[in-house]
Write a protein that holds these residues in place. Structure first.
Motif, mmCIF file in Angstrom:
data_model
loop_
_atom_site.group_PDB
_atom_site.id
_atom_site.type_symbol
_atom_site.label_atom_id
_atom_site.label_comp_id
_atom_site.label_asym_id
_atom_site.label_seq_id
_atom_site.Cartn_x
_atom_site.Cartn_y
_atom_site.Cartn_z
ATOM 1 N N GLN A 1 33.343 34.561 36.567
ATOM 2 C CA GLN A 1 33.702 35.170 37.858
ATOM 3 C C GLN A 1 35.128 35.690 37.826
ATOM 4 N N GLU A 2 36.026 34.903 37.286
ATOM 5 C CA GLU A 2 37.427 35.313 37.223
ATOM 6 C C GLU A 2 37.584 36.565 36.374
ATOM 7 N N ALA A 3 36.894 36.618 35.235
ATOM 8 C CA ALA A 3 36.976 37.789 34.355
ATOM 9 C C ALA A 3 36.411 39.030 35.046
ATOM 10 N N ALA A 4 35.281 38.873 35.736
ATOM 11 C CA ALA A 4 34.677 40.003 36.449
ATOM 12 C C ALA A 4 35.591 40.480 37.566
ATOM 13 N N TYR B 1 30.043 43.025 39.709
ATOM 14 C CA TYR B 1 30.089 42.804 41.162
ATOM 15 C C TYR B 1 29.191 41.643 41.572
ATOM 16 N N LEU B 2 28.004 41.594 41.007
ATOM 17 C CA LEU B 2 27.053 40.542 41.375
ATOM 18 C C LEU B 2 27.481 39.172 40.857
ATOM 19 N N THR B 3 28.376 39.155 39.885
ATOM 20 C CA THR B 3 28.902 37.905 39.337
ATOM 21 C C THR B 3 30.059 37.375 40.177
ATOM 22 N N CYS B 4 30.721 38.248 40.902
ATOM 23 C CA CYS B 4 31.907 37.883 41.687
ATOM 24 C C CYS B 4 31.577 36.904 42.814
ATOM 25 N N SER B 5 32.618 36.226 43.251
ATOM 26 C CA SER B 5 32.477 35.256 44.346
ATOM 27 C C SER B 5 32.246 35.966 45.674
ATOM 28 N N ILE C 1 34.567 48.565 47.775
ATOM 29 C CA ILE C 1 33.387 48.614 46.904
ATOM 30 C C ILE C 1 32.421 49.684 47.395
ATOM 31 N N ALA C 2 32.239 49.765 48.716
ATOM 32 C CA ALA C 2 31.292 50.723 49.301
ATOM 33 C C ALA C 2 31.687 52.172 49.007
ATOM 34 N N ILE C 3 32.964 52.420 48.800
ATOM 35 C CA ILE C 3 33.431 53.767 48.447
ATOM 36 C C ILE C 3 33.474 53.941 46.928
ATOM 37 N N LEU C 4 33.974 52.927 46.234
ATOM 38 C CA LEU C 4 34.184 53.014 44.787
ATOM 39 C C LEU C 4 32.886 53.130 44.001
ATOM 40 N N TYR C 5 31.912 52.276 44.289
ATOM 41 C CA TYR C 5 30.701 52.243 43.458
ATOM 42 C C TYR C 5 29.955 53.585 43.450
ATOM 43 N N PRO C 6 29.736 54.225 44.594
ATOM 44 C CA PRO C 6 29.071 55.540 44.538
ATOM 45 C C PRO C 6 29.859 56.569 43.713
ATOM 46 N N CYS C 7 31.193 56.489 43.769
ATOM 47 C CA CYS C 7 32.008 57.409 42.966
ATOM 48 C C CYS C 7 31.775 57.190 41.478
ATOM 49 N N ILE C 8 31.602 55.928 41.088
ATOM 50 C CA ILE C 8 31.349 55.616 39.678
ATOM 51 C C ILE C 8 29.958 56.096 39.277
#
Length: 190
Positions: free
Chosen positions: A81-84, A147-151, A162-169
């Motif tokens: 989690q920390e690494a992600a 993202y799914l690994t994060c706390s 995240i809602a803005i960043l992920y679609p851009c990626i």
């Protein structure tokens, strides 16, 4: 299955990190290519008109596969989690458009690797995957796993970003996957 393969590779990368982790990440794409699985970034550069809906389903299926492995990552004694969260915090710290532009590099490298692999030339595949990781080019499926690994706290603090960043990626990966066709023309691609 393609999402599972990439998530297992991401699991290894989070566990080991560095150049060695980037090289081992190859296992994910090697499995995708060997089993002829549908990975978003392995398919986006080869779709034809009318298949965008199918590509959307592939993306959702890949994310579902990532979720299964993320559940394992959450029970691992390793500091995954920390690494992600460290990787994703660096992505969130830059402008989403910059992250999307960087994602173009990943898409280009992925389509290059898959193009050669489809011709039974696997050496580019072994270099393209570590290259996108070392360069910090975001990969929408690997990032989905992270993202799914994060706390839950990470999600609460960063959901708007995240809602803005992920679609851009995702869009950046799609553009990169089709960069060759955009510049050279679709009839030139093998």
């Amino acid at each position: 299955m393609a999402g599972i393969c990439i998530a297992v590779a991401g699991f290894g990368y989070l566990a080991l990190g560095g150049i060695a982790g980037a090289v081992l990440f190859n296992c994910g794409l090697l499995a995708v290519v060997a089993y002829k699985l549908k990975l978003f970034t392995g398919t986006a550069g080869f779709i034809v008109k009318g298949e965008l809906g199918q590509l959307g389903l592939i993306l959702l299926g890949n994310i579902a596969g990532c979720l299964l492995v993320a559940l394992l990552a959450r029970v691992s004694p390793l500091p995954l989690q920390e690494a992600a969260e460290k990787i994703l915090s660096s992505r969130l710290a830059i402008n989403p458009l910059r992250a999307g532009a960087l994602a173009i590099g990943c898409g280009f490298l992925m389509t290059t690797a898959v193009t050669f692999a489809r011709q039974n030339h696997y050496l580019p595949l072994l270099f393209c995957v570590p290259m996108f990781i070392v360069c910090g080019f975001p990969h929408c499926i690997a990032d989905a796993f992270y993202y799914l690994t994060c706390s839950l706290d990470f999600w609460k603090q960063n959901l708007p970003g995240i809602a803005i960043l992920y679609p851009c990626i995702v869009i950046g990966n799609f553009i990169g996957c089709n960069l060759y066709r955009i510049i050279v023309g679709s009839d030139k691609q093998a």
